[in-house]
Design an enzyme around this catalytic site. Structure first.
Site, PDB file in Angstrom:
ATOM      1  N   THR A 118       0.845  -1.192   0.000  1.00 43.64           N
ATOM      2  CA  THR A 118       0.000   0.000   0.000  1.00 43.64           C
ATOM      3  C   THR A 118       0.878   1.238   0.000  1.00 43.64           C
ATOM      4  OG1 THR A 118      -1.832  -1.096   1.131  1.00 43.64           O
ATOM      5  CG2 THR A 118      -1.703   1.297   1.337  1.00 43.64           C
ATOM      6  N   LEU A 119       0.554   2.205  -0.847  1.00 48.40           N
ATOM      7  CA  LEU A 119       1.336   3.438  -0.965  1.00 48.40           C
ATOM      8  C   LEU A 119       0.492   4.615  -0.480  1.00 48.40           C
ATOM      9  CD1 LEU A 119       2.851   2.827  -4.523  1.00 48.40           C
ATOM     10  CD2 LEU A 119       3.953   2.416  -2.315  1.00 48.40           C
ATOM     11  N   SER A 168      -4.624   6.509   0.198  1.00 47.06           N
ATOM     12  CA  SER A 168      -3.548   5.633  -0.255  1.00 47.06           C
ATOM     13  C   SER A 168      -3.953   4.897  -1.516  1.00 47.06           C
ATOM     14  CB  SER A 168      -3.179   4.618   0.841  1.00 47.06           C
ATOM     15  OG  SER A 168      -4.275   3.756   1.095  1.00 47.06           O
ATOM     16  N   SER A 169      -2.953   4.357  -2.191  1.00 43.77           N
ATOM     17  CA  SER A 169      -3.176   3.416  -3.283  1.00 43.77           C
ATOM     18  C   SER A 169      -3.031   2.026  -2.686  1.00 43.77           C
ATOM     19  CB  SER A 169      -2.158   3.639  -4.403  1.00 43.77           C
ATOM     20  OG  SER A 169      -2.382   2.749  -5.472  1.00 43.77           O
ATOM     21  N   THR A 170      -4.124   1.290  -2.664  1.00 38.03           N
ATOM     22  CA  THR A 170      -4.199   0.026  -1.925  1.00 38.03           C
ATOM     23  C   THR A 170      -3.264  -1.030  -2.497  1.00 38.03           C
ATOM     24  OG1 THR A 170      -6.491   0.509  -1.399  1.00 38.03           O
ATOM     25  CG2 THR A 170      -5.803  -1.772  -1.163  1.00 38.03           C
TER      26      THR A 170
END
Length: 352
Positions: A37-38, A62-64
């Site tokens: 995650t990001l 976030s980007s999962t």
């Protein structure tokens, strides 16, 4: 395209934990495509810039983790012609996956943050996609876009909102992260004609940031002062068991609906896992307990708090340590929610 930059936690030279900004350009592309995650946005009310590329504060978007999203999309089981609502647009990446599968006209997405929605719309347009994106409280669904065959939420909610039920066709599915307090998890619920939603926690396990009603930050929580320390004693279940057993943490959440689980750092730097309730009661077990002797618990306030942990452990181990898929969830038409253990039929009322 969807994650040109992100934040990673690190400890700087002064020993402060910060969010360091990273960029996809300049050799960072492989870092974007990791199965992690990001974090892509920070709460401006709590973040403070500490140097040119680092901030303190709380993550808000976030980007999962890609494998988690893949599992959720498989659980969603979309078919040709389905209309899908995504709650939590974020970067727009998952929206793009849905568009590629179903076509833009059948994909709707909502996010509380107008800036995120605008950025996602631009990114999607660059790839030739134009789904219906709106800024608003995702817990209200997308009233002008329903009814939907599927709803997928990439934020956690303490209960399934009535709007999601009302906007899902009978027989349709809702896949969402249900926050039960101490722990939570992904549920897959089928909406019945009378408005009942019924299903199970899924094999796919993962957690998401809480849904929020503010575009930029989370509300602060008022808590009673901690009760004075009462006693330290041996226990059959300590921090090690709680940390390592997701199925047990989920059962704790179902059993202790008013409790939360946090990390506690004492003056010596020792870390413990702490269970606490709104009345100020608490109980903590050290993470560094020796493996050759019983774990210990120290508590303040009522002794019953950790006794219930031990009773729950006894029941869970006596049922052969069921994982999350053995627990069902039902939301009644009047909004009441409860979980149940499939083999025994034992029920737990979920928090209101």
């Amino acid at each position: 395209m969807f994650v040109p930059s992100w934040y990673e936690q690190e400890t700087d030279g002064r020993g402060i934990t910060v969010w360091r900004m990273r960029h996809a350009h300049g050799g960072g592309l492989s870092q974007v495509y990791r199965d992690v995650t990001l974090v892509t946005a920070l709460d401006p009310d709590t973040s403070e810039r500490v140097d040119e590329t680092a901030w303190t504060g709380f993550a808000t978007s976030s980007s999962t983790q890609p494998s988690l999203m893949a599992g959720m999309l498989e659980d969603l089981a979309v078919l040709d012609g389905h209309r899908v609502l995504e709650v939590g647009t974020g970067t727009g990446y998952n929206t793009a996956l849905l568009c590629a599968r179903l076509g833009d006209r059948r994909v709707y997405s909502v996010d509380i943050d107008p800036a995120l929605v605008g950025a996602a719309r631009t990114r999607l347009a660059r790839l030739g996609h134009a789904p219906s994106l709106v800024a608003g409280d995702g817990q209200d669904g997308h009233p002008s876009g329903g009814p939907f065959d599927r709803i997928i939420a990439t934020c956690s909610v303490p209960r399934i909102p009535a709007a999601w039920i009302a906007q899902t066709r009978p027989g349709g599915l809702i896949v969402a992260d249900l926050d039960c307090g101490v722990e939570g998890g992904l549920v897959r619920l089928t909406v019945e004609p009378d408005g009942t939603a019924r299903g199970h926690f899924t094999r796919t396990a993962g957690r998401f940031m809480p849904a929020r009603t503010s575009a930029t930050s989370y509300p602060s929580t008022e808590r009673a002062p901690y009760a004075p320390e009462t006693l330290t004693r041996p226990t059959a279940v300590g921090a090690a068991q709680i940390r390592s057993e997701y199925g047990f943490r989920l059962l704790l959440a179902l059993s202790l609906t008013d409790a939360e689980l946090v990390y506690h750092l004492d003056d010596s730097g020792a870390m413990s896992l702490q269970l606490q309730t709104p009345d100020g009661s608490w109980a903590r077990s050290p993470l560094a307990d020796a493996t050759d002797r019983p774990a210990t618990v120290t508590y303040g306030g009522t002794a019953e708090l950790w006794q219930r942990v031990e009773e729950t452990w006894t029941w869970w181990t006596g049922q052969d340590r069921p994982d999350q898929t053995r627990y069902g969830v039902t939301r009644e038409p009047d909004g009441r929610m409860y979980a149940w253990h499939a083999p025994t039929g034992r029920h737990w009322q979920l928090r209101a």
